[in-house]
Design a protein around this motif. Structure first.
Motif, PDB file in Angstrom:
ATOM      1  N   ASP A  23       0.825  -1.207   0.000  1.00 18.62           N
ATOM      2  CA  ASP A  23       0.000   0.000   0.000  1.00 18.62           C
ATOM      3  C   ASP A  23       0.857   1.252   0.000  1.00 18.62           C
ATOM      4  OD1 ASP A  23      -2.491  -1.261  -0.029  1.00 18.62           O
ATOM      5  OD2 ASP A  23      -2.517  -1.468   2.155  1.00 18.62           O
ATOM      6  N   ARG A  26       2.380   1.774  -3.397  1.00 19.99           N
ATOM      7  CA  ARG A  26       1.379   2.271  -4.343  1.00 19.99           C
ATOM      8  C   ARG A  26       1.149   3.769  -4.126  1.00 19.99           C
ATOM      9  NH1 ARG A  26      -3.703   2.848  -3.393  1.00 19.99           N
ATOM     10  NH2 ARG A  26      -3.706   1.388  -1.647  1.00 19.99           N
ATOM     11  N   ARG A  29       4.068   5.906  -5.336  1.00 15.35           N
ATOM     12  CA  ARG A  29       4.067   6.112  -6.793  1.00 15.35           C
ATOM     13  C   ARG A  29       3.187   7.281  -7.219  1.00 15.35           C
ATOM     14  NH1 ARG A  29       4.122   0.399  -6.575  1.00 15.35           N
ATOM     15  NH2 ARG A  29       1.901   0.292  -7.014  1.00 15.35           N
ATOM     16  N   ASP A  99      -3.806   7.028   0.483  1.00 14.93           N
ATOM     17  CA  ASP A  99      -4.225   6.662  -0.849  1.00 14.93           C
ATOM     18  C   ASP A  99      -4.795   7.905  -1.493  1.00 14.93           C
ATOM     19  OD1 ASP A  99      -6.106   3.934  -2.210  1.00 14.93           O
ATOM     20  OD2 ASP A  99      -5.566   5.822  -3.118  1.00 14.93           O
ATOM     21  N   ARG A 103      -6.097   3.260  -8.046  1.00 14.87           N
ATOM     22  CA  ARG A 103      -5.123   2.235  -7.690  1.00 14.87           C
ATOM     23  C   ARG A 103      -4.171   1.988  -8.787  1.00 14.87           C
ATOM     24  NH1 ARG A 103      -5.845  -0.957  -2.860  1.00 14.87           N
ATOM     25  NH2 ARG A 103      -7.537  -0.021  -1.802  1.00 14.87           N
TER      26      ARG A 103
END
Length: 103
Positions: A23, A26, A29, A99, A103
């Protein structure tokens, strides 16, 4: 704001340290869009602008300095992961462990 988005992810899915790495990578990025292996104040500024958040240069610099372990102005994936491990739950509201959508 940025902190609210980060808080949602850390509170809802990051139960164990070993489960966090994918996670965090991700999320990292989202900041390292050019896949350089790090992000800078410019990348942080761009993400903030995408989220319609406005931070002055001093605040952006403070965020980077809290995360950048060797103070070279580059936040590596390891820097980002380590700070996310330190700041979870309510404290995540103040730092960058989130987040950013998609995704």
């Amino acid at each position: 704001g940025l902190g609210d988005v980060y808080k949602r992810q850390t509170q809802s899915t990051w139960a164990g340290e070993s489960e966090r790495r994918p996670d965090v990578e991700r999320i990292f990025r989202k900041f390292d869009k050019e896949k350089k292996g790090y992000f800078t104040i410019d990348d942080l500024r761009a993400v903030a602008q995408e989220l319609h958040e406005e931070f002055d240069e001093e605040t952006l610099g403070e965020i980077i300095s809290k995360i950048d372990s060797n103070m070279d102005g580059r936040v590596t994936a390891d820097d980002f992961y380590n700070i996310c491990l330190l700041y979870t739950s309510d404290a995540a509201d103040d730092l960058l462990c989130v987040d950013l959508g998609g995704r």
